[in-house]
Design a protein around this motif. Structure first.
Motif, PDB file in Angstrom:
ATOM      1  N   PRO A  36      15.680  34.140 -13.263  1.00  0.00           N
ATOM      2  CA  PRO A  36      16.591  33.345 -14.096  1.00  0.00           C
ATOM      3  C   PRO A  36      17.213  34.227 -15.172  1.00  0.00           C
ATOM      4  O   PRO A  36      16.677  35.280 -15.505  1.00  0.00           O
ATOM      5  CB  PRO A  36      15.679  32.285 -14.720  1.00  0.00           C
ATOM      6  CG  PRO A  36      14.475  32.249 -13.855  1.00  0.00           C
ATOM      7  CD  PRO A  36      14.331  33.626 -13.259  1.00  0.00           C
ATOM      8  N   PHE A  37      18.314  33.770 -15.712  1.00  0.00           N
ATOM      9  CA  PHE A  37      18.999  34.545 -16.737  1.00  0.00           C
ATOM     10  C   PHE A  37      18.037  34.872 -17.858  1.00  0.00           C
ATOM     11  O   PHE A  37      17.294  34.031 -18.327  1.00  0.00           O
ATOM     12  CB  PHE A  37      20.182  33.767 -17.313  1.00  0.00           C
ATOM     13  CG  PHE A  37      21.198  33.385 -16.295  1.00  0.00           C
ATOM     14  CD1 PHE A  37      21.791  34.335 -15.494  1.00  0.00           C
ATOM     15  CD2 PHE A  37      21.571  32.063 -16.123  1.00  0.00           C
ATOM     16  CE1 PHE A  37      22.734  33.985 -14.552  1.00  0.00           C
ATOM     17  CE2 PHE A  37      22.505  31.706 -15.191  1.00  0.00           C
ATOM     18  CZ  PHE A  37      23.086  32.667 -14.405  1.00  0.00           C
ATOM     19  N   GLY A  38      18.058  36.097 -18.293  1.00  0.00           N
ATOM     20  CA  GLY A  38      17.202  36.517 -19.389  1.00  0.00           C
ATOM     21  C   GLY A  38      17.875  37.619 -20.168  1.00  0.00           C
ATOM     22  O   GLY A  38      18.883  38.176 -19.755  1.00  0.00           O
ATOM     23  N   LEU A  39      17.310  37.917 -21.285  1.00  0.00           N
ATOM     24  CA  LEU A  39      17.820  38.982 -22.134  1.00  0.00           C
ATOM     25  C   LEU A  39      17.179  40.302 -21.729  1.00  0.00           C
ATOM     26  O   LEU A  39      16.112  40.319 -21.102  1.00  0.00           O
ATOM     27  CB  LEU A  39      17.531  38.652 -23.592  1.00  0.00           C
ATOM     28  CG  LEU A  39      18.203  37.365 -24.090  1.00  0.00           C
ATOM     29  CD1 LEU A  39      17.727  37.026 -25.493  1.00  0.00           C
ATOM     30  CD2 LEU A  39      19.712  37.490 -24.060  1.00  0.00           C
ATOM     31  N   PRO A  40      17.799  41.430 -22.071  1.00  0.00           N
ATOM     32  CA  PRO A  40      17.263  42.733 -21.659  1.00  0.00           C
ATOM     33  C   PRO A  40      15.819  42.974 -22.086  1.00  0.00           C
ATOM     34  O   PRO A  40      15.077  43.669 -21.412  1.00  0.00           O
ATOM     35  CB  PRO A  40      18.205  43.746 -22.337  1.00  0.00           C
ATOM     36  CG  PRO A  40      19.472  43.003 -22.537  1.00  0.00           C
ATOM     37  CD  PRO A  40      19.081  41.566 -22.765  1.00  0.00           C
ATOM     38  N   ASP A  41      15.393  42.368 -23.186  1.00  0.00           N
ATOM     39  CA  ASP A  41      14.015  42.592 -23.646  1.00  0.00           C
ATOM     40  C   ASP A  41      13.013  41.678 -22.944  1.00  0.00           C
ATOM     41  O   ASP A  41      11.847  41.624 -23.301  1.00  0.00           O
ATOM     42  CB  ASP A  41      13.916  42.433 -25.165  1.00  0.00           C
ATOM     43  CG  ASP A  41      14.257  41.024 -25.639  1.00  0.00           C
ATOM     44  OD1 ASP A  41      14.537  40.146 -24.790  1.00  0.00           O
ATOM     45  OD2 ASP A  41      14.244  40.793 -26.858  1.00  0.00           O
ATOM     46  N   MET A  57      16.812  33.531 -21.957  1.00  0.00           N
ATOM     47  CA  MET A  57      18.111  33.340 -22.589  1.00  0.00           C
ATOM     48  C   MET A  57      18.179  31.925 -23.165  1.00  0.00           C
ATOM     49  O   MET A  57      17.691  30.987 -22.541  1.00  0.00           O
ATOM     50  CB  MET A  57      19.225  33.534 -21.563  1.00  0.00           C
ATOM     51  CG  MET A  57      20.613  33.448 -22.162  1.00  0.00           C
ATOM     52  SD  MET A  57      21.891  33.923 -20.994  1.00  0.00           S
ATOM     53  CE  MET A  57      21.521  35.639 -20.766  1.00  0.00           C
ATOM     54  N   PRO A  58      18.778  31.756 -24.333  1.00  0.00           N
ATOM     55  CA  PRO A  58      18.951  30.401 -24.882  1.00  0.00           C
ATOM     56  C   PRO A  58      19.697  29.516 -23.884  1.00  0.00           C
ATOM     57  O   PRO A  58      20.587  29.988 -23.167  1.00  0.00           O
ATOM     58  CB  PRO A  58      19.781  30.631 -26.149  1.00  0.00           C
ATOM     59  CG  PRO A  58      19.524  32.061 -26.514  1.00  0.00           C
ATOM     60  CD  PRO A  58      19.310  32.777 -25.217  1.00  0.00           C
ATOM     61  N   SER A  59      19.322  28.251 -23.832  1.00  0.00           N
ATOM     62  CA  SER A  59      19.878  27.346 -22.820  1.00  0.00           C
ATOM     63  C   SER A  59      21.398  27.242 -22.897  1.00  0.00           C
ATOM     64  O   SER A  59      22.064  27.104 -21.876  1.00  0.00           O
ATOM     65  CB  SER A  59      19.245  25.965 -22.924  1.00  0.00           C
ATOM     66  OG  SER A  59      19.530  25.382 -24.182  1.00  0.00           O
ATOM     67  N   GLU A  60      21.979  27.312 -24.099  1.00  0.00           N
ATOM     68  CA  GLU A  60      23.434  27.212 -24.225  1.00  0.00           C
ATOM     69  C   GLU A  60      24.121  28.370 -23.510  1.00  0.00           C
ATOM     70  O   GLU A  60      25.106  28.183 -22.796  1.00  0.00           O
ATOM     71  CB  GLU A  60      23.862  27.178 -25.691  1.00  0.00           C
ATOM     72  CG  GLU A  60      23.441  25.931 -26.437  1.00  0.00           C
ATOM     73  CD  GLU A  60      22.015  26.008 -26.985  1.00  0.00           C
ATOM     74  OE1 GLU A  60      21.344  27.052 -26.816  1.00  0.00           O
ATOM     75  OE2 GLU A  60      21.571  25.007 -27.576  1.00  0.00           O
ATOM     76  N   LEU A  61      23.588  29.582 -23.683  1.00  0.00           N
ATOM     77  CA  LEU A  61      24.179  30.738 -23.018  1.00  0.00           C
ATOM     78  C   LEU A  61      23.915  30.700 -21.515  1.00  0.00           C
ATOM     79  O   LEU A  61      24.782  31.061 -20.715  1.00  0.00           O
ATOM     80  CB  LEU A  61      23.627  32.041 -23.613  1.00  0.00           C
ATOM     81  CG  LEU A  61      24.089  32.365 -25.022  1.00  0.00           C
ATOM     82  CD1 LEU A  61      23.412  33.626 -25.517  1.00  0.00           C
ATOM     83  CD2 LEU A  61      25.593  32.515 -25.078  1.00  0.00           C
ATOM     84  N   SER A  62      22.744  30.256 -21.139  1.00  0.00           N
ATOM     85  CA  SER A  62      22.416  30.144 -19.726  1.00  0.00           C
ATOM     86  C   SER A  62      23.363  29.152 -19.044  1.00  0.00           C
ATOM     87  O   SER A  62      23.854  29.404 -17.941  1.00  0.00           O
ATOM     88  CB  SER A  62      20.960  29.698 -19.571  1.00  0.00           C
ATOM     89  OG  SER A  62      20.602  29.664 -18.215  1.00  0.00           O
ATOM     90  N   ASP A  63      23.648  28.028 -19.715  1.00  0.00           N
ATOM     91  CA  ASP A  63      24.584  27.042 -19.172  1.00  0.00           C
ATOM     92  C   ASP A  63      25.983  27.624 -19.037  1.00  0.00           C
ATOM     93  O   ASP A  63      26.679  27.368 -18.055  1.00  0.00           O
ATOM     94  CB  ASP A  63      24.622  25.788 -20.049  1.00  0.00           C
ATOM     95  CG  ASP A  63      23.340  24.978 -19.995  1.00  0.00           C
ATOM     96  OD1 ASP A  63      22.522  25.197 -19.068  1.00  0.00           O
ATOM     97  OD2 ASP A  63      23.141  24.136 -20.898  1.00  0.00           O
ATOM     98  N   LEU A  64      26.394  28.421 -20.017  1.00  0.00           N
ATOM     99  CA  LEU A  64      27.710  29.060 -19.959  1.00  0.00           C
ATOM    100  C   LEU A  64      27.801  30.006 -18.767  1.00  0.00           C
ATOM    101  O   LEU A  64      28.771  29.968 -17.998  1.00  0.00           O
ATOM    102  CB  LEU A  64      27.986  29.810 -21.263  1.00  0.00           C
ATOM    103  CG  LEU A  64      29.274  30.626 -21.314  1.00  0.00           C
ATOM    104  CD1 LEU A  64      30.489  29.721 -21.193  1.00  0.00           C
ATOM    105  CD2 LEU A  64      29.324  31.429 -22.601  1.00  0.00           C
TER     106      LEU A  64
END
Length: 142
Positions: free
Chosen positions: A34-39, A43-50
């Motif tokens: 799933p979408f995640g940040l490099p660290d 990822m916050p749900s708002e950014l994941s939805d985008l």
């Protein structure tokens, strides 16, 4: 020097569209996470939805345009974006249908308010079309 984001139209290959469709259908498929940040943080749900919306558009073969939008619009720019005349826009502003504010002697409209008006108009059109279709069905005109 700060970097600026330029508007860029992105076209995709068939392989990229297929990959996007796979990720939309099942983000964990084919070894993808799933979408995640490099660290490694989620990822916050708002950014994941985008990102999901972008992937859905790519999977459908649409061209994606990425770029910043202005926070405020002139009445001419807002009218053009909404597909209406400037005098019509000014009537909507005077009737408080679209919020606006003054900057000196000039009227400005927040981009968010213009987009909300456009979204509301599209929803109203969709509702009217659905009502028309229901009337056609009721009268046996289809």
């Amino acid at each position: 020097m700060a970097a600026t984001l330029q508007r860029e139209a992105l076209t995709t290959t068939r392989a990229e569209r297929d990959q996007a469709a796979t990720l939309v259908a099942d983000p964990r498929s084919a070894g993808h996470q799933p979408f995640g940040l490099p660290d490694g943080q989620p990822m916050p749900s708002e950014l994941s939805d985008l990102l999901r919306k972008i992937l859905v558009a790519i999977a459908a073969g649409r061209t994606i345009s990425v770029g910043p939008l202005q926070d405020e619009l002139t009445t001419s720019a807002a009218a053009q974006m909404l597909g209406i005349s400037r005098p019509t826009l000014m009537k909507l502003i005077r009737s408080n249908t679209i919020p606006a504010h003054k900057v000196g002697t000039h009227t400005r409209i927040r981009m968010a308010d213009a987009l909300a008006y456009r979204r509301d108009q599209l929803q109203a059109q969709e509702y009217a079309f659905a009502e028309l279709r229901a009337m056609e069905d009721e009268l046996g005109l289809t």
